[in-house]
Design a protein around this motif. Structure first.
Motif, mmCIF file in Angstrom:
data_model
loop_
_atom_site.group_PDB
_atom_site.id
_atom_site.type_symbol
_atom_site.label_atom_id
_atom_site.label_comp_id
_atom_site.label_asym_id
_atom_site.label_seq_id
_atom_site.Cartn_x
_atom_site.Cartn_y
_atom_site.Cartn_z
ATOM 1 N N ALA A 166 14.413 -18.784 31.982
ATOM 2 C CA ALA A 166 12.990 -18.245 31.782
ATOM 3 C C ALA A 166 12.303 -18.265 33.175
ATOM 4 C CB ALA A 166 12.465 -19.115 30.580
ATOM 5 N N THR A 167 12.409 -19.106 33.882
ATOM 6 C CA THR A 167 11.650 -19.390 35.055
ATOM 7 C C THR A 167 11.876 -18.128 35.970
ATOM 8 O OG1 THR A 167 12.318 -21.481 34.866
ATOM 9 C CG2 THR A 167 10.735 -20.670 36.866
ATOM 10 N N ALA A 197 7.338 -26.443 30.941
ATOM 11 C CA ALA A 197 7.842 -26.241 29.662
ATOM 12 C C ALA A 197 8.625 -27.517 29.003
ATOM 13 C CB ALA A 197 8.870 -25.056 29.710
ATOM 14 N N GLN A 198 9.017 -28.463 29.862
ATOM 15 C CA GLN A 198 9.975 -29.453 29.262
ATOM 16 C C GLN A 198 8.997 -30.870 29.715
ATOM 17 O OE1 GLN A 198 13.852 -29.397 30.886
ATOM 18 N NE2 GLN A 198 14.158 -27.472 30.217
ATOM 19 N N LEU A 240 4.696 -18.140 31.736
ATOM 20 C CA LEU A 240 5.038 -17.992 33.212
ATOM 21 C C LEU A 240 4.696 -16.572 33.512
ATOM 22 C CD1 LEU A 240 8.549 -19.701 33.048
ATOM 23 C CD2 LEU A 240 6.496 -20.247 34.312
ATOM 24 N N GLY A 249 5.451 -20.866 20.708
ATOM 25 C CA GLY A 249 4.248 -21.016 21.095
ATOM 26 C C GLY A 249 4.384 -21.233 22.441
ATOM 27 N N SER A 257 4.667 -17.785 23.961
ATOM 28 C CA SER A 257 5.893 -18.592 24.280
ATOM 29 C C SER A 257 5.517 -19.230 25.727
ATOM 30 C CB SER A 257 7.097 -17.627 24.191
ATOM 31 O OG SER A 257 7.076 -16.581 25.322
ATOM 32 N N GLY A 258 6.687 -19.960 26.106
ATOM 33 C CA GLY A 258 6.535 -20.234 27.607
ATOM 34 C C GLY A 258 6.963 -19.245 28.480
ATOM 35 N N LEU A 259 7.818 -18.416 28.227
ATOM 36 C CA LEU A 259 8.361 -17.418 29.108
ATOM 37 C C LEU A 259 7.150 -16.370 29.225
ATOM 38 C CD1 LEU A 259 10.256 -15.519 30.625
ATOM 39 C CD2 LEU A 259 10.812 -14.486 28.371
ATOM 40 N N LYS A 308 10.745 -29.009 21.988
ATOM 41 C CA LYS A 308 9.775 -29.646 22.891
ATOM 42 C C LYS A 308 9.214 -30.911 22.616
ATOM 43 C CE LYS A 308 11.529 -26.870 25.711
ATOM 44 N NZ LYS A 308 11.106 -25.464 25.803
ATOM 45 N N ASP A 330 6.081 -25.032 36.025
ATOM 46 C CA ASP A 330 6.647 -24.808 34.889
ATOM 47 C C ASP A 330 6.907 -26.076 34.006
ATOM 48 O OD1 ASP A 330 8.295 -24.306 32.652
ATOM 49 O OD2 ASP A 330 9.645 -22.931 33.700
ATOM 50 N N TYR A 349 15.742 -23.275 34.119
ATOM 51 C CA TYR A 349 16.415 -22.712 32.807
ATOM 52 C C TYR A 349 16.016 -21.287 33.332
ATOM 53 C CZ TYR A 349 16.483 -20.882 28.140
ATOM 54 O OH TYR A 349 16.855 -20.112 26.892
ATOM 55 N N TYR A 378 22.448 -27.276 32.149
ATOM 56 C CA TYR A 378 23.017 -26.353 31.183
ATOM 57 C C TYR A 378 24.404 -25.940 31.764
ATOM 58 C CZ TYR A 378 17.922 -25.697 30.284
ATOM 59 O OH TYR A 378 16.748 -26.019 29.766
ATOM 60 N N VAL A 422 9.556 -26.732 38.727
ATOM 61 C CA VAL A 422 9.862 -26.865 37.402
ATOM 62 C C VAL A 422 10.243 -28.306 37.313
ATOM 63 C CG1 VAL A 422 11.524 -26.387 35.762
ATOM 64 C CG2 VAL A 422 11.175 -24.705 37.058
ATOM 65 N N SER A 472 5.525 -24.718 27.004
ATOM 66 C CA SER A 472 6.347 -24.235 26.015
ATOM 67 C C SER A 472 6.095 -25.129 24.964
ATOM 68 C CB SER A 472 7.753 -23.998 26.311
ATOM 69 O OG SER A 472 8.502 -23.675 24.932
ATOM 70 N N TYR A 491 8.205 -24.593 22.063
ATOM 71 C CA TYR A 491 9.250 -24.361 21.237
ATOM 72 C C TYR A 491 9.549 -25.604 20.742
ATOM 73 C CZ TYR A 491 14.181 -22.943 20.445
ATOM 74 O OH TYR A 491 15.431 -22.661 19.871
HETATM 75 C C1 LIG Z 1 12.097 -24.887 32.181
HETATM 76 C C2 LIG Z 1 11.618 -23.747 31.020
HETATM 77 N N1 LIG Z 1 10.994 -22.828 31.490
HETATM 78 C C3 LIG Z 1 10.588 -22.029 30.404
HETATM 79 C C4 LIG Z 1 10.972 -21.967 29.409
HETATM 80 C C5 LIG Z 1 10.510 -20.979 28.120
HETATM 81 O O1 LIG Z 1 9.882 -21.358 27.044
HETATM 82 P P1 LIG Z 1 9.886 -20.579 25.705
HETATM 83 O O2 LIG Z 1 11.392 -20.683 25.287
HETATM 84 O O3 LIG Z 1 8.851 -21.026 25.153
HETATM 85 O O4 LIG Z 1 9.772 -19.054 25.894
HETATM 86 C C6 LIG Z 1 11.975 -23.051 28.607
HETATM 87 C C7 LIG Z 1 12.397 -23.173 27.390
HETATM 88 O O5 LIG Z 1 13.107 -23.657 26.936
HETATM 89 C C8 LIG Z 1 12.167 -24.004 29.835
HETATM 90 O O6 LIG Z 1 12.984 -25.153 29.472
#
Ligand SMILES: Cc1ncc(COP(=O)(O)O)c(C=O)c1O
Length: 365
Positions: free
Chosen positions: A90-91, A161-162, A66, A196, A61-63, A188, A159, A88, A311, A133, A183, A185
């Motif tokens: 997750a960071t 992810a987006q 990181l 993933g 995953s993206g999380l 994306k 980051d 988001y 968000y 990010v 990420s 997800y």
């Molecule tokens: C900016 C950012 N970082 C990290 C993530 C984490 O990715 P994941 O959902 O694949 O764990 C996301 C997920 O949407 C995100 O938008």
């Protein structure tokens, strides 16, 4: 009555690839090899080539991307990590999960990305890294960030992810930092059919260590060098990603066309995303801002246009982050109060977008 314009529809997003997905699914099934095999290896090479960097390490995953990036750096406990206050969650979680301290810095109100002019004020003797990010698919202003990191001897993590495929001054994001996290997800721009993620890096040692950490800290079976985790990209997801990676530039091109139509067509007191020739935006999200955001969202919904909010609650006001409750980030709070994400998925047509624009421009605030 016209049909509703959905915000997202993952069946429609993936429909163009169904035939190829079925073929690669059958190949993986027949191979009997489901974790860390040929597809992961090939995808890692292909994605690294796409980003123009030496290494890609496929993860769950993206999380995790990181978190594992921070684990690779093996920072002293309670190191301070600077990141944007409107990211988001997750960071921030990745920093907390590795025993470090998140230090939030306000974004620029026109780009929604970390304001490089505010980073230095947040640096202390405990600061070890900056995580930028590339929010909504817009690259950060990297030159000043890189300069600050060099001058203060700080690690730089991106980051992404987006922002798959986004470019700053002609160079893809994911190739600027010591490490970068992606990420895959499903929503994306490059999304798989489940979870993933990946790390990209130029550094051979970081790549090798990340590979070990994702697999229980092991390079040689049953011999463990690090206290690792289980965060391996599946063969199936890698196979699906290999299919979609071939079309990523087309997906981005299409989304940029949709964004261009919005930018040209929207009129009235809406704040639209900024553009600049140095920034190649990929519009994972196309957001506008309006002081009566909630009213606008309802109005669009009543008129058959679905939207999202990225968000609704800033990280420092989340129940999970009670220790940050006394902090104030007025720019971030303003963004969270006024932002609205319009439909901009790969299945939308220019006609869909023109319909949204027509309805939007009739909004009486
Ligand atoms: C900016 C950012 N970082 C990290 C993530 C984490 O990715 P994941 O959902 O694949 O764990 C996301 C997920 O949407 C995100 O938008």
């Amino acid at each position: 009555m016209k049909t509703m314009i959905e915000y997202e529809n993952l069946r429609k997003v993936n429909q163009p690839y169904f035939k190829e997905f079925n073929t690669v699914f059958n190949n993986v099934l027949e191979s009997g090899w489901f974790v860390l095999g040929k597809n992961v290896e090939e995808f890692e090479k292909e994605f690294a080539d796409y980003i123009n960097i030496d290494h890609c390490v496929g993860l769950a995953s993206g999380l995790d991307a990181l978190t594992i990036s921070l684990k690779v750096l093996d920072l002293k406990n309670k190191s301070e990590i600077i990141l944007p206050s409107n990211t988001y969650i997750a960071t921030i979680l990745s920093v907390l999960l590795t025993g470090n301290v998140p230090v939030l810095v306000e974004p620029d109100i026109t780009t929604y990305n970390i304001d490089p002019g505010r980073i230095e004020d947040a640096i202390t003797s405990k600061t070890r890294a900056v995580i930028v990010v590339h929010l909504y698919g817009k690259p950060c202003d990297m030159d000043p960030v890189i300069e600050i990191c060099k001058r203060h001897n700080l690690y730089l993590i991106e980051d992404c992810a987006q922002a798959h495929g986004a470019e700053y001054k002609g160079k893809k994001v994911g190739s600027f930092g010591d490490m970068a996290a992606f990420s895959y997800y499903p929503t994306k721009n490059l999304g798989c059919l489940g979870d993933g993620g990946a790390i990209t890096t130029r550094n051979d040692d970081y790549s090798r260590k990340a590979r070990m950490i994702r697999n229980y800290g092991s390079e040689k079976k049953y011999y463990n060098e690090y206290q690792g985790v289980n965060s391996r990209l599946d063969e199936l997801q890698a196979a699906f990603l290999r299919v979609k990676l071939k079309y990523l530039n087309k997906i981005i091109e299409h989304k940029r066309e949709l964004a261009k139509a919005y930018i040209k067509g929207i009129s009235g007191d809406f704040i639209i995303p900024s553009t600049h020739p140095d920034f190649f935006d990929v519009y994972h999200i196309f957001n506008i801002r309006h002081k009566k955001r909630d009213e606008l969202k309802q109005y669009l919904s009543d008129n058959g246009v679905k939207t999202e909010i990225h968000y609704p609650v800033p990280p420092h006001k989340q129940n999970a982050m009670k220790f940050m409750k006394s902090l104030r980030f007025p720019i971030s709070e303003e963004i969270h109060k006024t932002t609205l994400s319009l439909p901009v998925s790969s299945f939308h047509t220019i006609d869909d977008i023109q319909r949204v624009i027509g309805i939007l421009n009739d909004f009486k605030s």
